[in-house]
Design a protein around this motif. Structure first.
Motif, PDB file in Angstrom:
ATOM      1  N   HIS A 170       0.702  -1.195   0.140  1.00 18.89           N
ATOM      2  CA  HIS A 170      -0.128   0.117   0.113  1.00 18.89           C
ATOM      3  C   HIS A 170       0.792   1.179  -0.152  1.00 18.89           C
ATOM      4  O   HIS A 170       1.760   1.221   0.777  1.00 18.89           O
ATOM      5  CB  HIS A 170      -0.965   0.180   1.105  1.00 18.89           C
ATOM      6  N   PRO A 171       0.747   2.211  -0.835  1.00 17.77           N
ATOM      7  CA  PRO A 171       1.246   3.363  -0.877  1.00 17.77           C
ATOM      8  C   PRO A 171       1.333   4.257   0.200  1.00 17.77           C
ATOM      9  O   PRO A 171       2.289   5.005   0.571  1.00 17.77           O
ATOM     10  CB  PRO A 171       0.836   4.171  -2.185  1.00 17.77           C
ATOM     11  N   ARG A 172       0.378   4.149   1.015  1.00 16.39           N
ATOM     12  CA  ARG A 172       0.411   5.221   2.260  1.00 16.39           C
ATOM     13  C   ARG A 172       0.793   4.359   3.586  1.00 16.39           C
ATOM     14  O   ARG A 172       0.604   3.139   3.632  1.00 16.39           O
ATOM     15  CB  ARG A 172      -1.282   5.621   2.557  1.00 16.39           C
ATOM     16  N   PRO A 173       1.535   5.182   4.339  1.00 23.83           N
ATOM     17  CA  PRO A 173       1.806   4.648   5.820  1.00 23.83           C
ATOM     18  C   PRO A 173       0.954   3.881   6.329  1.00 23.83           C
ATOM     19  O   PRO A 173      -0.357   4.202   6.262  1.00 23.83           O
ATOM     20  CB  PRO A 173       2.321   5.581   6.571  1.00 23.83           C
ATOM     21  N   HIS A 233       2.284   1.357   4.903  1.00 21.07           N
ATOM     22  CA  HIS A 233       2.681   0.490   3.837  1.00 21.07           C
ATOM     23  C   HIS A 233       2.537  -0.850   4.042  1.00 21.07           C
ATOM     24  O   HIS A 233       3.436  -1.880   3.752  1.00 21.07           O
ATOM     25  CB  HIS A 233       4.074   0.824   3.647  1.00 21.07           C
ATOM     26  N   GLY A 260      -9.805   7.042  -1.730  1.00 23.67           N
ATOM     27  CA  GLY A 260     -10.217   6.305  -0.498  1.00 23.67           C
ATOM     28  C   GLY A 260     -11.844   6.360  -0.353  1.00 23.67           C
ATOM     29  O   GLY A 260     -12.074   6.469   0.836  1.00 23.67           O
ATOM     30  N   ARG A 288     -11.595   2.006   1.292  1.00 21.32           N
ATOM     31  CA  ARG A 288     -10.794   3.036   1.732  1.00 21.32           C
ATOM     32  C   ARG A 288      -9.495   2.840   1.255  1.00 21.32           C
ATOM     33  O   ARG A 288      -9.081   3.846   0.507  1.00 21.32           O
ATOM     34  CB  ARG A 288     -10.859   3.376   3.277  1.00 21.32           C
ATOM     35  N   MET A 289      -8.906   1.659   1.056  1.00 23.22           N
ATOM     36  CA  MET A 289      -7.727   1.396   0.551  1.00 23.22           C
ATOM     37  C   MET A 289      -7.560   1.314  -0.908  1.00 23.22           C
ATOM     38  O   MET A 289      -6.351   1.431  -1.681  1.00 23.22           O
ATOM     39  CB  MET A 289      -7.154   0.272   1.219  1.00 23.22           C
TER      40      MET A 289
END
Length: 221
Positions: free
Chosen positions: A42-45, A47, A123, A117-118
């Motif tokens: 996943h690109p957002r923390p 990760h 989102g 959301r992910m």
């Protein structure tokens, strides 16, 4: 020909979290799954790593080999404290009810919202995600059960012969929802619309029975 996953990779895939497909493993193990197209980072923390559609297919194969229920009778299969979770499509026999079941359904629905959301652009949680489009019957059944609708044959509170039934249709991206009680059928339609589905009411030309056709909505609003 693509090599099948190793035994260790199959174990990691099979242990993925319910619905979301979140994975646990060493960085080397997770990177190997990403390289094979079975997982993505996943690109957002923070990760975390999650199953791709190909990874979900492998997971379903593993569960089928171990005797897990199949698509039409066991939506959203995932390990729980009591065994294998299955959103009710209607028509199941000897189905468990009570607080434990309510908690399992709530947890699965929250997991599905997190998956939206992910994976949805921006989102967005107000419309179905790719997993739901690949598992239409499972997704629609979970939305209905999570909202408290009784499935056919699974709740003694339902009227005789009553309760919803969700089934696949020949139409792409559409499921049929049947409920003999007209008021309950309209309530099912309202629930699916709130969950991000486009819903239309139709009449079976042979039986004159009213039923719903529901498809995942592609845009917000």
């Amino acid at each position: 020909m693509t090599r099948p996953p190793t035994a260790d990779q199959r174990r990691i895939i099979d242990a993925a979290e319910p619905v979301t497909g979140r994975l646990a493993g060493t960085p080397t193990q997770l990177a190997a799954l990403v390289k094979r197209g079975l997982a993505f980072r996943h690109p957002r923390p923070p990760h975390d790593h999650f199953l791709t559609p190909a990874g979900h297919r492998v997971r379903e194969t593993v569960q089928a080999e171990e005797g897990a229920p199949k698509e039409d009778t066991a939506p959203v299969s995932a390990p729980t404290e009591s065994g294998v979770f299955a959103a009710r499509v209607g028509g199941e026999e000897a189905a468990a009810t009570g607080p434990a079941r309510t908690r399992e359904v709530h947890s699965a629905w929250q997991g599905l919202l997190e998956l939206r959301r992910m994976t949805n652009p921006g989102g967005a949680t107000d419309r179905p995600c790719g997993w739901e489009r690949a598992h239409l019957v499972r997704a629609a059944a979970l939305a209905l059960e999570a909202a408290g609708h009784p499935p056919a044959g699974a709740d003694t509170a339902a009227p005789p012969g009553g309760g919803y039934r969700v089934r696949a249709t020949p139409q792409p991206e559409a499921v049929a929802v049947r409920e003999p009680d007209a008021e309950a059928l309209r309530a099912c339609a309202a629930t699916l619309e709130r969950a991000g589905w486009q819903v239309g009411e139709h009449t079976d030309p042979r039986t004159r029975e009213r039923y719903l056709l529901a498809s995942p909505r592609r845009t917000s609003g």
